[in-house]
Write a protein that holds these residues in place. Sequence first.
Motif, PDB file in Angstrom:
ATOM      1  N   HIS B  87      -6.350  -8.014   4.185  1.00 42.90           N
ATOM      2  CA  HIS B  87      -5.675  -7.832   5.474  1.00 42.90           C
ATOM      3  C   HIS B  87      -4.541  -8.850   5.542  1.00 42.90           C
ATOM      4  O   HIS B  87      -4.671  -9.958   5.034  1.00 42.90           O
ATOM      5  N   ASN B 111      -4.813  -3.718   3.365  1.00 41.75           N
ATOM      6  CA  ASN B 111      -5.824  -3.014   4.142  1.00 41.75           C
ATOM      7  C   ASN B 111      -5.344  -2.763   5.571  1.00 41.75           C
ATOM      8  O   ASN B 111      -5.428  -1.656   6.093  1.00 41.75           O
ATOM      9  N   SER B 112      -4.850  -3.831   6.224  1.00 44.30           N
ATOM     10  CA  SER B 112      -4.317  -3.669   7.581  1.00 44.30           C
ATOM     11  C   SER B 112      -3.335  -4.782   7.906  1.00 44.30           C
ATOM     12  O   SER B 112      -3.318  -5.812   7.229  1.00 44.30           O
ATOM     13  N   PRO B 148      -2.659   2.080   5.859  1.00 46.61           N
ATOM     14  CA  PRO B 148      -3.085   0.810   6.471  1.00 46.61           C
ATOM     15  C   PRO B 148      -2.959   0.861   7.988  1.00 46.61           C
ATOM     16  O   PRO B 148      -2.004   1.435   8.509  1.00 46.61           O
ATOM     17  N   SER B 191     -14.700 -10.107   3.863  1.00 46.27           N
ATOM     18  CA  SER B 191     -13.426  -9.568   4.305  1.00 46.27           C
ATOM     19  C   SER B 191     -12.414 -10.725   4.264  1.00 46.27           C
ATOM     20  O   SER B 191     -12.679 -11.802   4.795  1.00 46.27           O
ATOM     21  N   ILE B 193      -8.496 -12.307   4.780  1.00 48.03           N
ATOM     22  CA  ILE B 193      -7.220 -12.167   5.479  1.00 48.03           C
ATOM     23  C   ILE B 193      -6.232 -13.174   4.897  1.00 48.03           C
ATOM     24  O   ILE B 193      -6.586 -14.330   4.648  1.00 48.03           O
TER      25      ILE B 193
END
Lengths: 244, 244
Positions: B87, B111-112, B148, B191, B193
């Motif tokens: 992310h 991913n985002s 995304p 996850s 970031i």
Amino acid sequence: MRYKIKLMSKIRLFCDESLEEKKEIHIDGDNFHYLSNVMRCNIGTTIFLFNEKDGEFESKILKKMKKNIILIIYKRIQYQKLKNTFHLAFCAPKSNKLDTLIQKCTEIGVNSFIPVISDHTENRKLNINRLKKIIKEAVEQSNQIHIPDIYKPISFKNFVNNIEEKDCMVFFADIQSNISFPKLKIDNTNSNIIFIGPEGDFSVNELNILRKKNKFVSFTLGKRILRSETAAISSLVLFNSTQD
Amino acid sequence: MRYKIKLMSKIRLFCDESLEEKKEIHIDGDNFHYLSNVMRCNIGTTIFLFNEKDGEFESKILKKMKKNIILIIYKRIQYQKLKNTFHLAFCAPKSNKLDTLIQKCTEIGVNSFIPVISDHTENRKLNINRLKKIIKEAVEQSNQIHIPDIYKPISFKNFVNNIEEKDCMVFFADIQSNISFPKLKIDNTNSNIIFIGPEGDFSVNELNILRKKNKFVSFTLGKRILRSETAAISSLVLFNSTQD
């Protein structure tokens, strides 16, 4: 808020003439416009000046007139010598894609730009002076001293034949290669060139030539289809990561 | 020469509706304009359609009218599943720098997108729909299937506090860090970031907060001062290189 950001950022200018302590520097033209109208500098504002020969110096604005500014250099500063090791051979895309390629690759760090005219190259007549200006601005902004060279466009054939005679290796991006970046053996005593094809890739004929030559080593950037300028930026980030 | 390039490139379109063999798809609006006027497609031209649910399909143009085109799907194709693992939390720069960041990061694989409003963030009101369009086009172009996400801007404070409650790690770019990228320990079961500051960097206060938190790990991109969007692109290239 805007002021806060401006106060924090360091104003750096590349300077053609020789630099030394106590010297006065006269600024006009584009640089005058930048200091006066874009950055709204006043008497006393600190400006960092640098060139490739003398390094980097702190100066202050001494006088401000209608069309020029006089700076006085008062201190030489230590600057970080950064190696720009890799040369980038690329097939120029058009307009703002080309600008992005040149600006970003200069920021990331590149030794020189070698525009190559391959079968699918879209942009064959480059305005080298315009590109030099983009390079200069990116060097000023990214805390570097050395200005990467940019050569006149060369044909694919001449580029490949020239390499054969020289002591250097060329790493070319090829989506069909099974050599991912970490597997590449990079010899830093050599001169190394990264070679990126155009939008639409190298032609079948060109790929056959590249794959047969000993001095050319293919590598893959993965399965995503990257635009030409993104492939150049990504490759340079990866190759430079072996240097820092 | 132009035709040659067009024939070589694969035309891909993201499709909102469900896809299956033998189904007819009606194209109008922006996609009609793209196929008809930009790519100058005719009856029989192959168009690849994809969505996140059904995958990718080959279709052909069956009919071409004044304002719409009818496609017929004739074959499901195998597509490469690409992981978009990381992310990207970023402090939005303005106008075309933001567009470059969104386009390039989507191409490279993300991913985002999490826009964060920090003390020095320049661009606080994003046109999310415009950015979604850039994302969609970059996905179409780069041979990916997954689009995304992009979230609404969140304040620095809320972002940091949210992370504390979640099972994820944040790697933040800090020029003063002495942890260069290869030294980072990235746990891919978590996850992850990547967090990039604005032009003019995080404020002193923000850096103090980030450096104290356990879930935030600093890393350096080297001694060159990268623009905010270049830092985002470079980081993503490096982190993704641990995945392929």
